[in-house]
Design an enzyme around this catalytic site. Structure first.
Site, mmCIF file in Angstrom:
data_model
loop_
_atom_site.group_PDB
_atom_site.id
_atom_site.type_symbol
_atom_site.label_atom_id
_atom_site.label_comp_id
_atom_site.label_asym_id
_atom_site.label_seq_id
_atom_site.Cartn_x
_atom_site.Cartn_y
_atom_site.Cartn_z
ATOM 1 N N SER A 112 7.994 -0.284 -3.783
ATOM 2 C CA SER A 112 6.618 -0.744 -3.798
ATOM 3 C C SER A 112 5.590 0.354 -3.578
ATOM 4 O O SER A 112 4.407 0.144 -3.877
ATOM 5 C CB SER A 112 6.424 -1.819 -2.722
ATOM 6 N N SER A 125 11.453 1.261 -0.864
ATOM 7 C CA SER A 125 10.113 1.438 -1.431
ATOM 8 C C SER A 125 9.524 2.837 -1.365
ATOM 9 O O SER A 125 8.493 3.086 -1.983
ATOM 10 C CB SER A 125 9.137 0.460 -0.781
ATOM 11 N N LYS A 148 -0.550 4.698 1.647
ATOM 12 C CA LYS A 148 -0.298 3.388 1.036
ATOM 13 C C LYS A 148 -1.231 2.354 1.646
ATOM 14 O O LYS A 148 -1.492 2.378 2.855
ATOM 15 C CB LYS A 148 1.174 3.030 1.283
HETATM 16 N N1 GLN Z 1 12.364 -3.597 -3.739
HETATM 17 C C1 GLN Z 1 12.610 -4.095 -2.425
HETATM 18 C C2 GLN Z 1 11.936 -5.437 -2.247
HETATM 19 O O1 GLN Z 1 11.360 -5.886 -3.175
HETATM 20 C C3 GLN Z 1 12.177 -3.117 -1.379
HETATM 21 C C4 GLN Z 1 10.731 -3.205 -1.036
HETATM 22 C C5 GLN Z 1 10.343 -2.270 0.078
HETATM 23 O O2 GLN Z 1 11.093 -1.364 0.459
HETATM 24 N N2 GLN Z 1 9.163 -2.504 0.627
HETATM 25 O O3 GLN Z 1 11.973 -6.021 -1.214
#
Ligand code: GLN
Length: 474
Positions: A153, A177, A78
């Site tokens: 994400s 994410s 990532k």
């Molecule tokens: N969807 C969650 C957020 O928007 C989790 C994001 C993540 O785990 N980086 O914060």
């Protein structure tokens, strides 16, 4: 259609001399090149470096197989993980062409285990989002149906595995994410216990919630990746000095007597009927294999999204203060004063969702509101930890859906942040409590889109989760 190979399968090709790291890596790079215009999984591909490293491994590969668990395996990471010499963007304009001078511990461990990093994958800007639509470089697309989001994400890392570009990848998980994109793309994703994996070299979103973890096509590859990246690191004071067990060895598939806790709060209002049906069928399957289902309660479930979005945004507003146009790549042009330069750099450099979170986080930390929001959220967080402690008195693992719905269409929720946030209901609790959780595929919707089930375990019991997932996969 691409042939998906597991690590074991690639290693067999190496052991028999049928293929070499040079060939496998070239094939991976060719597939990425072919598909990336459509899927947008990669923000950067290091063809030259990957081919060079792979070819250098050709001669010694058979010897490497005996002691390097990822010998000659192409891996994607990532783009919020630093690797020396490779541009890191966090899918944000504000980092400009930032090239880190050092490598994240988890990435270094992959390389030491023989992995070949082929490129950096797309994400929601600074890992803020659940669809990869918040990337400054355009959304990634779900390989099952390109009109749908891959989740986020870590969307790019999930797509890279699901589309067969690489057998395994790394993501980060602050509130789901890794698990939610794994669920949306029909693959396996694991969020380790907080502290299990060093965060050194991971660009911080919310430091008390962030963890790095693997995405893979099967449970064995997930276990192998976790084995490699786990362990204490003197560069991360929050990494835990706790022995790392043999994760591959734990995969027996024997779950006789395993007590599976099912919290009724996670099967109520807001859960899509198809998701409920598939997840309940998966739990039934485990029961048929000898597990025992017990009812447990996570009584504070209805507060978790609110608590998460207070704590995560508070930490994010602090972590993102460093992007000021001085320390990193991007700086807005033609400012007359220093404060104007800060303002214009951040205005032009950050996207809408990141700005929204900086404002929210700054608000909940401001004097006069701190007690009402931030402090209260911290208290509820402590109660959540307690909820899990109580539940794990009665069961060994907890099963829930990973996400309340199957994947949604690109654009469907991008104008409605609250709808997007509510999709995190089953995943954020796990980060708030610091426990580990895995998502594995448990079915496909009538629109032919993947659905995932989540297993949650007590701190440092990843082996138990992996084995439960392995039993289901079989
Ligand atoms: N969807 C969650 C957020 O928007 C989790 C994001 C993540 O785990 N980086 O914060």
């Amino acid at each position: 259609m691409t042939i998906k190979r597991t690590i074991d399968q690639i290693h067999e090709l190496y052991a028999s001399g049928e293929s070499t790291p040079g060939e496998i890596t070239k094939a991976a790079l060719d597939r990425i090149e072919r598909d990336n215009a459509g899927l947008n999984a990669f923000l950067m591909v290091d063809r030259e470096g990957a081919e060079r490293r792979a070819k250098a491994m050709n001669a010694g590969i058979k010897a490497d197989l005996t002691h390097k668990p990822l010998a000659g395996i192409p891996v994607a990471i990532k783009d919020n993980l630093c690797a020396e010499g490779l541009r890191t963007t966090c899918a944000s304009r504000i980092l400009g062409n930032y090239v880190p001078p050092y490598t994240a511990t988890a990435v270094r461990k992959l390389e030491e285990a023989g992995a070949i990093i082929v490129g950096k994958t797309n994400l929601d800007e600074f890992a803020m989002g659940g669809s990869t639509e918040n990337s400054a470089f355009g959304p990634s697309r779900n390989p099952w149906n390109v009109d749908y989001v891959p989740g986020g994400s870590s969307g790019g890392s999930a797509v890279a595995v699901a589309a067969g570009h690489v057998p395994v990848s790394l993501g980060s998980d602050t509130g789901g994410s890794i698990r939610q994109p794994a669920s949306f793309c029909g693959i396996v994703g694991l969020k380790p216990t907080y502290g299990r994996v060093s965060r050194y070299g991971l660009v911080a979103f919310a430091s008390s919630l962030d963890q790095i973890g693997p995405l893979a096509n099967n449970v064995r590859d997930t276990a192998r990746m976790l084995q490699v990246i786990s362990g204490h690191d003197r560069y991360d004071s929050t990494s835990a000095n706790v022995e790392v067990p043999d994760y591959l060895g734990a995969l027996t598939g024997d779950i006789k007597g395993l007590r599976i806790g099912v919290p009724s709060e996670c099967f109520g209002e807001g859960l899509d009927a198809e998701v409920r049906e598939k997840v309940e069928a998966a739990i039934k399957l485990l029961e048929d294999r000898g597990a025992r289902v017990v009812e447990v309660s996570l009584p504070h479930t209805r507060y978790v999204v609110a608590v998460y979005y207070i704590i995560a945004t508070a930490e994010a507003s602090s972590n993102l203060a460093r992007f000021d146009g001085v320390r990193y790549g991007f700086r807005a042009e033609e400012s007359r004063t220093l404060s104007e330069m800060y303002r214009r750099t951040r205005d032009e450099g950050f996207g809408a969702e990141v700005k929204r979170r900086i404002m929210l986080g700054t608000f909940v930390l401001s004097s006069g509101y701190y007690d009402a929001y931030y402090e209260k959220a911290q208290r509820v967080r402590a109660m959540l930890v307690n909820d899990f402690a109580e539940a794990f008195r009665k069961c060994d693992v907890i099963a829930t859906p990973t996400a309340p719905t199957p994947p949604f269409r690109i654009g469907e929720k991008s104008d409605d942040p609250l709808a997007m946030y509510l999709g995190d209901i089953y995943t954020v609790t796990i980060n708030l409590a610091g426990v580990p959780a895995i998502s594995i595929p448990c079915g496909v919707s009538k629109d032919n889109l993947p659905i995932g089930i989540q297993f949650i375990g007590p701190h440092f019991e990843e082996a138990r989760l992996l084995n439960a997932a392995y039993a289901m996969e079989k």
